[in-house]
Design a protein around this motif. Sequence first.
Motif, PDB file in Angstrom:
ATOM      1  N   ASP A  21       0.822  -1.203   0.000  1.00  0.00           N
ATOM      2  CA  ASP A  21       0.000   0.000   0.000  1.00  0.00           C
ATOM      3  C   ASP A  21       0.861   1.261   0.000  1.00  0.00           C
ATOM      4  O   ASP A  21       2.039   1.237  -0.351  1.00  0.00           O
ATOM      5  CB  ASP A  21      -0.982  -0.019   1.176  1.00  0.00           C
ATOM      6  N   TRP A  22       0.286   2.379   0.429  1.00  0.00           N
ATOM      7  CA  TRP A  22       0.946   3.681   0.372  1.00  0.00           C
ATOM      8  C   TRP A  22       2.261   3.715   1.133  1.00  0.00           C
ATOM      9  O   TRP A  22       3.160   4.486   0.795  1.00  0.00           O
ATOM     10  CB  TRP A  22       0.011   4.766   0.923  1.00  0.00           C
ATOM     11  N   ARG A  23       2.397   2.864   2.160  1.00  0.00           N
ATOM     12  CA  ARG A  23       3.611   2.899   2.968  1.00  0.00           C
ATOM     13  C   ARG A  23       4.833   2.467   2.160  1.00  0.00           C
ATOM     14  O   ARG A  23       5.824   3.190   2.080  1.00  0.00           O
ATOM     15  CB  ARG A  23       3.433   2.014   4.215  1.00  0.00           C
ATOM     16  N   ILE A  24       4.755   1.317   1.538  1.00  0.00           N
ATOM     17  CA  ILE A  24       5.897   0.837   0.759  1.00  0.00           C
ATOM     18  C   ILE A  24       6.039   1.640  -0.536  1.00  0.00           C
ATOM     19  O   ILE A  24       7.137   1.787  -1.081  1.00  0.00           O
ATOM     20  CB  ILE A  24       5.777  -0.674   0.474  1.00  0.00           C
ATOM     21  N   GLN A  25       4.935   2.198  -1.017  1.00  0.00           N
ATOM     22  CA  GLN A  25       5.018   3.034  -2.222  1.00  0.00           C
ATOM     23  C   GLN A  25       5.823   4.301  -1.964  1.00  0.00           C
ATOM     24  O   GLN A  25       6.476   4.829  -2.869  1.00  0.00           O
ATOM     25  CB  GLN A  25       3.607   3.357  -2.726  1.00  0.00           C
ATOM     26  N   ASN A  26       5.799   4.788  -0.724  1.00  0.00           N
ATOM     27  CA  ASN A  26       6.666   5.917  -0.379  1.00  0.00           C
ATOM     28  C   ASN A  26       8.129   5.510  -0.411  1.00  0.00           C
ATOM     29  O   ASN A  26       8.999   6.314  -0.753  1.00  0.00           O
ATOM     30  CB  ASN A  26       6.296   6.472   1.005  1.00  0.00           C
ATOM     31  N   ALA A  27       8.420   4.268  -0.048  1.00  0.00           N
ATOM     32  CA  ALA A  27       9.798   3.773  -0.138  1.00  0.00           C
ATOM     33  C   ALA A  27      10.252   3.717  -1.594  1.00  0.00           C
ATOM     34  O   ALA A  27      11.412   4.011  -1.910  1.00  0.00           O
ATOM     35  CB  ALA A  27       9.899   2.392   0.503  1.00  0.00           C
ATOM     36  N   VAL A  28       9.335   3.369  -2.472  1.00  0.00           N
ATOM     37  CA  VAL A  28       9.644   3.361  -3.916  1.00  0.00           C
ATOM     38  C   VAL A  28       9.976   4.765  -4.384  1.00  0.00           C
ATOM     39  O   VAL A  28      10.940   4.982  -5.122  1.00  0.00           O
ATOM     40  CB  VAL A  28       8.447   2.788  -4.714  1.00  0.00           C
ATOM     41  N   ARG A  29       9.188   5.744  -3.922  1.00  0.00           N
ATOM     42  CA  ARG A  29       9.428   7.129  -4.325  1.00  0.00           C
ATOM     43  C   ARG A  29      10.777   7.642  -3.822  1.00  0.00           C
ATOM     44  O   ARG A  29      11.357   8.563  -4.403  1.00  0.00           O
ATOM     45  CB  ARG A  29       8.302   8.027  -3.807  1.00  0.00           C
ATOM     46  N   LYS A  30      11.281   7.039  -2.764  1.00  0.00           N
ATOM     47  CA  LYS A  30      12.598   7.417  -2.243  1.00  0.00           C
ATOM     48  C   LYS A  30      13.729   6.633  -2.909  1.00  0.00           C
ATOM     49  O   LYS A  30      14.891   6.734  -2.509  1.00  0.00           O
ATOM     50  CB  LYS A  30      12.631   7.206  -0.725  1.00  0.00           C
ATOM     51  N   ASN A  31      13.356   5.830  -3.897  1.00  0.00           N
ATOM     52  CA  ASN A  31      14.322   5.030  -4.673  1.00  0.00           C
ATOM     53  C   ASN A  31      15.004   3.950  -3.839  1.00  0.00           C
ATOM     54  O   ASN A  31      16.139   3.543  -4.149  1.00  0.00           O
ATOM     55  CB  ASN A  31      15.378   5.939  -5.326  1.00  0.00           C
ATOM     56  N   TYR A  32      14.329   3.461  -2.800  1.00  0.00           N
ATOM     57  CA  TYR A  32      14.856   2.329  -2.053  1.00  0.00           C
ATOM     58  C   TYR A  32      14.560   1.045  -2.816  1.00  0.00           C
ATOM     59  O   TYR A  32      13.480   0.903  -3.419  1.00  0.00           O
ATOM     60  CB  TYR A  32      14.218   2.247  -0.664  1.00  0.00           C
ATOM     61  N   ASN A  33      15.493   0.123  -2.803  1.00  0.00           N
ATOM     62  CA  ASN A  33      15.262  -1.183  -3.411  1.00  0.00           C
ATOM     63  C   ASN A  33      14.261  -1.963  -2.568  1.00  0.00           C
ATOM     64  O   ASN A  33      14.405  -2.041  -1.342  1.00  0.00           O
ATOM     65  CB  ASN A  33      16.565  -1.973  -3.519  1.00  0.00           C
ATOM     66  N   ILE A  34      13.261  -2.551  -3.217  1.00  0.00           N
ATOM     67  CA  ILE A  34      12.183  -3.235  -2.515  1.00  0.00           C
ATOM     68  C   ILE A  34      12.327  -4.746  -2.647  1.00  0.00           C
ATOM     69  O   ILE A  34      12.485  -5.274  -3.752  1.00  0.00           O
ATOM     70  CB  ILE A  34      10.803  -2.813  -3.058  1.00  0.00           C
ATOM     71  N   VAL A  50       9.932  -5.168  -7.733  1.00  0.00           N
ATOM     72  CA  VAL A  50      10.543  -5.979  -6.676  1.00  0.00           C
ATOM     73  C   VAL A  50      11.859  -6.540  -7.181  1.00  0.00           C
ATOM     74  O   VAL A  50      11.901  -7.201  -8.226  1.00  0.00           O
ATOM     75  CB  VAL A  50       9.599  -7.124  -6.254  1.00  0.00           C
ATOM     76  N   VAL A  51      12.934  -6.265  -6.454  1.00  0.00           N
ATOM     77  CA  VAL A  51      14.257  -6.699  -6.923  1.00  0.00           C
ATOM     78  C   VAL A  51      14.659  -8.068  -6.386  1.00  0.00           C
ATOM     79  O   VAL A  51      15.670  -8.629  -6.813  1.00  0.00           O
ATOM     80  CB  VAL A  51      15.345  -5.661  -6.556  1.00  0.00           C
ATOM     81  N   GLY A  52      13.879  -8.610  -5.452  1.00  0.00           N
ATOM     82  CA  GLY A  52      14.209  -9.924  -4.928  1.00  0.00           C
ATOM     83  C   GLY A  52      13.380 -10.251  -3.702  1.00  0.00           C
ATOM     84  O   GLY A  52      12.472  -9.513  -3.325  1.00  0.00           O
ATOM     85  N   ASN A  53      13.693 -11.390  -3.092  1.00  0.00           N
ATOM     86  CA  ASN A  53      12.993 -11.795  -1.878  1.00  0.00           C
ATOM     87  C   ASN A  53      13.871 -11.583  -0.653  1.00  0.00           C
ATOM     88  O   ASN A  53      14.988 -11.084  -0.757  1.00  0.00           O
ATOM     89  CB  ASN A  53      12.534 -13.259  -1.990  1.00  0.00           C
ATOM     90  N   MET A  54      13.343 -11.978   0.493  1.00  0.00           N
ATOM     91  CA  MET A  54      14.052 -11.744   1.748  1.00  0.00           C
ATOM     92  C   MET A  54      15.420 -12.410   1.742  1.00  0.00           C
ATOM     93  O   MET A  54      16.419 -11.825   2.197  1.00  0.00           O
ATOM     94  CB  MET A  54      13.204 -12.252   2.911  1.00  0.00           C
ATOM     95  N   MET A  55      15.506 -13.635   1.229  1.00  0.00           N
ATOM     96  CA  MET A  55      16.786 -14.345   1.191  1.00  0.00           C
ATOM     97  C   MET A  55      17.784 -13.639   0.289  1.00  0.00           C
ATOM     98  O   MET A  55      18.987 -13.602   0.577  1.00  0.00           O
ATOM     99  CB  MET A  55      16.576 -15.785   0.749  1.00  0.00           C
ATOM    100  N   ASP A  56      17.307 -13.074  -0.807  1.00  0.00           N
ATOM    101  CA  ASP A  56      18.186 -12.313  -1.698  1.00  0.00           C
ATOM    102  C   ASP A  56      18.790 -11.121  -0.962  1.00  0.00           C
ATOM    103  O   ASP A  56      19.983 -10.822  -1.118  1.00  0.00           O
ATOM    104  CB  ASP A  56      17.412 -11.820  -2.926  1.00  0.00           C
ATOM    105  N   LEU A  57      17.970 -10.450  -0.164  1.00  0.00           N
ATOM    106  CA  LEU A  57      18.463  -9.301   0.597  1.00  0.00           C
ATOM    107  C   LEU A  57      19.505  -9.754   1.623  1.00  0.00           C
ATOM    108  O   LEU A  57      20.566  -9.120   1.769  1.00  0.00           O
ATOM    109  CB  LEU A  57      17.295  -8.605   1.307  1.00  0.00           C
ATOM    110  N   LEU A  58      19.218 -10.837   2.321  1.00  0.00           N
ATOM    111  CA  LEU A  58      20.144 -11.322   3.347  1.00  0.00           C
ATOM    112  C   LEU A  58      21.503 -11.699   2.756  1.00  0.00           C
ATOM    113  O   LEU A  58      22.535 -11.578   3.433  1.00  0.00           O
ATOM    114  CB  LEU A  58      19.545 -12.517   4.094  1.00  0.00           C
ATOM    115  N   ASP A  59      21.515 -12.144   1.508  1.00  0.00           N
ATOM    116  CA  ASP A  59      22.771 -12.527   0.853  1.00  0.00           C
ATOM    117  C   ASP A  59      23.663 -11.324   0.555  1.00  0.00           C
ATOM    118  O   ASP A  59      24.848 -11.486   0.260  1.00  0.00           O
ATOM    119  CB  ASP A  59      22.485 -13.276  -0.453  1.00  0.00           C
TER     120      ASP A  59
END
Length: 337
Positions: free
Chosen positions: A37-50, A68-77
Amino acid sequence: MKNIGLIGYGVIGKRVADAINAQDDMNLVGVCDVISDWRIQNAVRKNYNIYAATPDAEKTMKDAGISVVGNMMDLLDKVDLIVDCTPKNIAAQNVKIYKEKGIKFIVQGGEKHETTGHSFSAENNYNSALNLDATRVVSCNTTSILRTLTALKKAGLLDYARGTLLRRATDPWESHLGGIMNTMVPERDIPSHQGPDAQSVDPDLDVITSAVKVPETLSHLHYWNVKLKKPTTKEEVLNAFKKSTRIKFIQYDQGLVSNNTIKEMYLDMGRPWGDMYEVALWEDMLKVVGDELFYAYVVDNQAIVIPETIDAIRALTGIETDAAKSIAKTNKSLGIN
């Protein structure tokens, strides 16, 4: 430069993300959540990788047009450390994954001390967190207790402390979902959990708290009665508090008579969300009678732990071994004078 990941982009998570992004010795790799929703969409507007926490979340995010650039395991790697800002008890489940992958991690105060075996407050026990695998940044109320009592303790003034906490009923953004109206709800147990929680950081503190939930959402209000080790003066007490860079003196007689007026002042100061990272302590209300000290302050439940989390990242990763240097660096980046 350390690579940091964030799990949970809520009230605390979004603030931690921005704070990490403001540092020059750490890199925010991305944020991970289940929301679209709007919460994560604000993160997109800040150019954070989701990153999506679950397959279902990934599908929902993509259906909402979120890249979406990946899943939780991708981030942890990709990270050296993960900051988990998920709702209470979820982080404790994620901890198993972090340990299996050998990743350093930080959880927030909603989790139990036993989740990490170490609880953190920058001005009190930074050194004990150096190069640990994990820590827990204690809750907003506990952070304020530790800041004020640690300042008195370092000055050789603190004998024991007794506090009454007037706790906000819920976070402002979700007050339409619950909270209380036209009533006050005392916590049944004395001490309330904040006193023992402070002792998880500093077992030597003789502190007892009681708490009452009140029908408002802006902040918490604390009243403290402290037994000093010796008869002293108001000036000595104020000088002790001044040694903490994260206690801000405010004046009742300058119109700062309530939590909403204090919030308005921080909004006028230009702080993001009107955030108050400091403990706002009434200087002209503080009173010393012989060896007894009485004071009151306000705690921003959404913001006070943000600088603590940044300092915890530095301590665990070892990128700064000096507590004072980390605190000063964090303060400068967040506009804490």
